[in-house]
Enzyme design. Structure first.
Site, PDB file in Angstrom:
ATOM      1  CD1 TRP A  11      -2.534  -1.672  -0.095  1.00 52.55           C
ATOM      2  CD2 TRP A  11      -3.207  -1.081   1.939  1.00 52.55           C
ATOM      3  NE1 TRP A  11      -3.497  -2.376   0.271  1.00 52.55           N
ATOM      4  CE2 TRP A  11      -3.931  -1.961   1.484  1.00 52.55           C
ATOM      5  CE3 TRP A  11      -3.474  -0.783   3.277  1.00 52.55           C
ATOM      6  CZ2 TRP A  11      -5.213  -2.309   2.077  1.00 52.55           C
ATOM      7  CZ3 TRP A  11      -4.503  -1.216   4.101  1.00 52.55           C
ATOM      8  CH2 TRP A  11      -5.407  -1.919   3.435  1.00 52.55           C
ATOM      9  CE  LYS A  12       4.021   1.362  -4.411  1.00 48.32           C
ATOM     10  NZ  LYS A  12       4.935   1.673  -5.712  1.00 48.32           N
ATOM     11  CD  GLU A 167       8.536  -4.732  -6.664  1.00 47.95           C
ATOM     12  OE1 GLU A 167       7.192  -5.034  -6.692  1.00 47.95           O
ATOM     13  OE2 GLU A 167       8.745  -3.628  -6.049  1.00 47.95           O
ATOM     14  CB  SER A 213       2.689  -2.057 -14.144  1.00 52.27           C
ATOM     15  OG  SER A 213       3.413  -0.625 -13.854  1.00 52.27           O
ATOM     16  N   GLY A 234       1.422  -2.843  -6.099  1.00 55.80           N
ATOM     17  CA  GLY A 234       1.295  -1.512  -5.502  1.00 55.80           C
ATOM     18  C   GLY A 234      -0.165  -1.061  -5.915  1.00 55.80           C
ATOM     19  N   GLY A 235      -0.241  -0.274  -6.891  1.00 55.11           N
ATOM     20  CA  GLY A 235      -1.468   0.264  -7.241  1.00 55.11           C
ATOM     21  C   GLY A 235      -2.651  -0.312  -7.411  1.00 55.11           C
TER      22      GLY A 235
HETATM   23  C1  PEP Z   1       5.430  -1.880  -5.723  1.00 57.80           C
HETATM   24  O1  PEP Z   1       5.071  -1.007  -5.198  1.00 57.80           O
HETATM   25  O2  PEP Z   1       6.078  -2.841  -5.327  1.00 57.80           O
HETATM   26  C2  PEP Z   1       4.930  -1.971  -7.082  1.00 57.80           C
HETATM   27  C3  PEP Z   1       4.988  -3.013  -7.816  1.00 57.80           C
HETATM   28  O3  PEP Z   1       3.812  -0.956  -7.369  1.00 57.80           O
HETATM   29  P1  PEP Z   1       3.217  -1.070  -9.024  1.00 57.80           P
HETATM   30  O4  PEP Z   1       2.323  -2.526  -8.852  1.00 57.80           O
HETATM   31  O5  PEP Z   1       1.992   0.030  -8.700  1.00 57.80           O
HETATM   32  O6  PEP Z   1       4.060  -1.103 -10.088  1.00 57.80           O
END
Ligand code: PEP
Length: 250
Positions: A11-12, A167, A213, A234-235
């Site tokens: 969730w950051k 990542e 993503s 994340g998002g």
């Molecule tokens: C993350 O925050 O580790 C991430 C992968 O973000 P997102 O899925 O938004 O790219």
């Protein structure tokens, strides 16, 4: 060897306690699929409420950071013991945002991994290359250096319990995801690094996620790859419907 897939939401710095509770009320009983581990990694302030809300469910709660010391004069920091006592199970370590904005080095990441194990927490260790490193053909070298540093000094048993999140930094929050074949190629390579450090059995036990993503509409593609055991998201983990769809898609 069969590895339990693990989808972890990161969730950051999003959601107040009440927002987190509302989210949980919506996903409870839904973001729970047999054979898939579901983890929410939330800001520190949400953790007590989320651990309470998750009681009796199969959803595990994780933190997004931990300090490497057990206690001391480290204003603003949180220790592994503090997280463990709350009932937190996982902790993200070495996320690229922490490496970039908070100067976390490979050495600090390794100290945090050891701190997690000292307190019975499972680390989700992030590794991955910057865009310029990918363009220079250095992706695997970067992942090798980061993985070897993160595992330094871990016993075989600890190593087998680590979750790695590959990542690529250029794919985080950009909508530009790695192809599932490219992700498989790097993740298979990372598994080989662990085999080199320990043995095949340890490497086959380690769960390796892809992150960058990941959305409900592409999660299954990644999960279809032999070495990809889940996703760090994340998002797309912030909205209840999207999080449920990720778990179902896995
Ligand atoms: C993350 O925050 O580790 C991430 C992968 O973000 P997102 O899925 O938004 O790219």
């Amino acid at each position: 060897m069969s590895r339990t897939p693990i989808i972890a939401g990161n969730w950051k710095m999003f959601k107040t306690v009440s927002e987190a509770q509302n989210f949980f009320a919506e996903v409870k009983g839904k973001a729970e699929v047999e054979g898939v581990e579901s983890v929410i990694c939330a800001p520190y302030t949400n953790l007590p409420a989320l651990v309470e809300a998750a009681r009796g469910t199969s959803i595990a709660i994780g933190a997004q950071n931990v300090h490497f010391e057990d206690n001391g004069a480290y204003t603003g920091e949180i220790s592994g013991g503090m997280l463990k006592e709350l009932g937190v199970k996982y902790v993200i370590i070495g996320h690229s945002e922490r490496r970039a904005y908070f100067a976390e080095t490979d050495e600090i990441v390794n100290k945090k991994v050891h701190a997690a194990f000292r307190h019975g927490l499972t680390p989700i260790v992030c590794v991955g290359e910057k865009l310029e490193e990918r363009e220079a053909g250095e992706t695997k070298e970067v992942c090798k250096t980061q993985t070897e540093a993160a595992f330094e000094g871990l016993s075989q048993e600890q190593a087998a319990a680590v979750v790695i999140a590959y990542e690529p930094i250029w794919a985080i929050g950009t909508g530009k995801s790695s192809t599932s074949e490219d992700a498989q190629d790097v993740i298979g390579y990372i598994r080989g690094i662990v085999a080199g450090l320990y043995d095949e059995a340890t490497a086959n036990a380690v769960r390796i996620q892809y992150g960058g993503s990941v959305k409900p509409n592409n999660v299954a593609e990644y999960m279809g790859q032999a070495d990809i055991d889940g996703a760090l998201v994340g998002g797309a983990s912030l909205e209840p419907a999207s999080y449920i769809a990720l778990i179902e898609g896995a």
